[in-house]
Each structure stands twice: as structure tokens, then as C-alpha cells.
Design a protein around this motif. Structure first.
Motif, short mmCIF file in Angstrom:
data_model
loop_
_atom_site.label_atom_id
_atom_site.label_comp_id
_atom_site.label_asym_id
_atom_site.label_seq_id
_atom_site.Cartn_x
_atom_site.Cartn_y
_atom_site.Cartn_z
N ALA A 250 0.84 -1.20 0.00
CA ALA A 250 0.00 0.00 0.00
C ALA A 250 0.87 1.25 0.00
CB ALA A 250 -0.93 0.00 1.21
N LYS A 251 1.94 1.22 0.78
CA LYS A 251 2.84 2.37 0.85
C LYS A 251 3.53 2.59 -0.50
CE LYS A 251 6.59 4.26 3.63
NZ LYS A 251 7.49 4.03 4.78
N THR A 252 3.94 1.51 -1.15
CA THR A 252 4.58 1.61 -2.46
C THR A 252 3.61 2.19 -3.49
OG1 THR A 252 6.00 -0.28 -1.93
CG2 THR A 252 5.81 0.31 -4.25
N ALA A 253 2.37 1.70 -3.48
CA ALA A 253 1.36 2.20 -4.41
C ALA A 253 1.10 3.69 -4.18
CB ALA A 253 0.08 1.40 -4.27
N SER A 254 1.05 4.07 -2.93
CA SER A 254 0.82 5.47 -2.58
C SER A 254 1.96 6.35 -3.08
CB SER A 254 0.68 5.61 -1.06
OG SER A 254 0.60 6.95 -0.68
N MET A 255 3.18 5.85 -2.91
CA MET A 255 4.34 6.63 -3.38
C MET A 255 4.32 6.78 -4.90
SD MET A 255 7.38 5.17 -0.92
CE MET A 255 8.67 6.26 -1.55
N LYS A 256 3.89 5.72 -5.61
CA LYS A 256 3.82 5.79 -7.07
C LYS A 256 2.78 6.81 -7.51
CE LYS A 256 5.42 1.15 -8.20
NZ LYS A 256 5.07 -0.17 -8.75
N GLU A 257 1.64 6.82 -6.82
CA GLU A 257 0.57 7.76 -7.15
C GLU A 257 1.01 9.21 -6.95
OE1 GLU A 257 -2.94 6.96 -4.88
OE2 GLU A 257 -3.23 4.98 -5.79
N LYS A 258 1.75 9.43 -5.89
CA LYS A 258 2.19 10.79 -5.56
C LYS A 258 3.39 11.23 -6.37
CE LYS A 258 0.39 10.56 -0.87
NZ LYS A 258 0.72 10.51 0.56
N ASN B 176 12.46 -2.23 -2.68
CA ASN B 176 13.39 -3.18 -2.08
C ASN B 176 12.86 -3.68 -0.73
OD1 ASN B 176 15.18 -2.96 -4.20
ND2 ASN B 176 16.49 -1.48 -3.18
N VAL B 177 12.31 -2.78 0.06
CA VAL B 177 11.73 -3.17 1.35
C VAL B 177 10.58 -4.15 1.12
CG1 VAL B 177 10.41 -2.33 3.33
CG2 VAL B 177 12.42 -1.06 2.55
N LEU B 178 9.73 -3.84 0.16
CA LEU B 178 8.60 -4.72 -0.17
C LEU B 178 9.10 -6.09 -0.63
CD1 LEU B 178 5.59 -5.21 -0.61
CD2 LEU B 178 5.81 -4.10 -2.84
N GLY B 179 10.12 -6.10 -1.46
CA GLY B 179 10.69 -7.37 -1.94
C GLY B 179 11.25 -8.22 -0.81
N GLU B 180 11.93 -7.58 0.12
CA GLU B 180 12.48 -8.31 1.27
C GLU B 180 11.37 -8.90 2.13
OE1 GLU B 180 15.27 -5.93 3.45
OE2 GLU B 180 16.49 -5.57 1.67
N SER B 181 10.31 -8.15 2.31
CA SER B 181 9.18 -8.65 3.09
C SER B 181 8.54 -9.84 2.39
CB SER B 181 8.13 -7.55 3.29
OG SER B 181 8.64 -6.51 4.08
N ARG B 182 8.41 -9.76 1.08
CA ARG B 182 7.83 -10.87 0.32
C ARG B 182 8.70 -12.12 0.38
NH1 ARG B 182 5.63 -7.40 -4.73
NH2 ARG B 182 3.55 -7.01 -3.88
N MET B 183 10.01 -11.94 0.43
CA MET B 183 10.92 -13.09 0.50
C MET B 183 10.81 -13.83 1.83
SD MET B 183 14.46 -11.92 -1.42
CE MET B 183 15.09 -11.27 0.10
N MET B 184 10.37 -13.15 2.85
CA MET B 184 10.28 -13.78 4.17
C MET B 184 9.11 -14.77 4.26
SD MET B 184 12.88 -12.90 5.75
CE MET B 184 12.47 -13.72 7.28
N ILE B 185 8.09 -14.58 3.45
CA ILE B 185 6.92 -15.46 3.52
C ILE B 185 7.27 -16.91 3.14
CG2 ILE B 185 4.64 -15.92 2.53
CD1 ILE B 185 4.14 -12.90 2.68
#
Length: 112
Positions: free
Chosen positions: A33-41, A53-62
Motif C-alpha cells: 500500500a505504501k509503495t502504491a501510494s508513493m507511485k501515485e504521488k 526493495n523493502v517490499l521485496g524483502e518482506s515478500r521473500m520472508m513469507i
């Protein structure tokens, strides 16, 4: 020989990893959601790249968490079988059986 203490430890491990898995799922939702918000702005490309990168790291943890949970469940089932064979009794057995059912149910729901 497995003891009730070992059973309790393995049950608690499963519970902790399951909780961790849910935490990472929520974190991925928030970061997405934060990434999408940043793209919109129209955020700075560098900042956007860092957020991705933060989002990717979080996804790798799952998947990592899922593998650890599967391994932990296998350990718990093995110790539970040993304890049942040795005719030990206690609330730890009920707790372990509950955790096995909960984790198996979780895996069935995520695969569907």
C-alpha cells in the motif's frame, strides 16, 4: 526419548512461526500500500526504488517462514508420536495436538 518438555517446546515453536507468518503477510500488505501510494504521488525514483526493495524483502520472508513452519510441524508430529508411544500424559499433548490441527488447517486454507 521425547519428553513432555520437548513436546511443549516444539508446540510453542510452531505457534511462534505461525504468528510470524501472519505478521509478514500484514507487513507485505502495508508495504504494498505504501509503495502504491508513493507511485501515485510521484515520489522520487530513488525513494521509490528503496521502498520496492523493502517490499521485496518482506515478500521473500513469507516462503522462508512457510518452510520453517513445515519443518517445525514435522518435528512436532514426530515428537508427538514418540510421546504417545511412551504413554506419557499431560496437557502438553492436548496443546500439541491442537497446534498440529491449527497448522495443518492453515496450510489447507493457504493452498486452496
Amino acid at each position: 526419548m521425547a519428553t513432555l518438555r520437548d513436546l511443549k517446546i516444539k508446540s510453542s515453536t510452531c505457534k511462534r512461526i505461525l504468528k510470524e507468518f501472519h505478521y509478514y503477510e500484514k507487513e507485505v500488505e502495508g508495504e504494498a500500500a505504501k509503495t502504491a501510494s508513493m507511485k501515485e504521488k510521484g515520489a522520487d525514483p530513488y525513494d521509490l526504488k528503496q521502498q520496492e526493495n523493502v517490499l521485496g524483502e518482506s515478500r521473500m520472508m513469507i516462503p522462508d517462514c512457510r518452510k520453517r513452519l513445515e519443518a517445525s510441524l514435522g518435528d512436532l508430529k514426530g515428537i508427538l508420536a514418540e510421546v504417545k508411544d511412551s504413554d506419557l500424559q499431560g496437557p502438553e499433548i492436548v496443546y500439541a495436538e491442537t497446534m498440529v490441527a491449527e497448522v495443518e488447517s492453515f496450510f489447507q486454507n493457504t493452498e486452496a
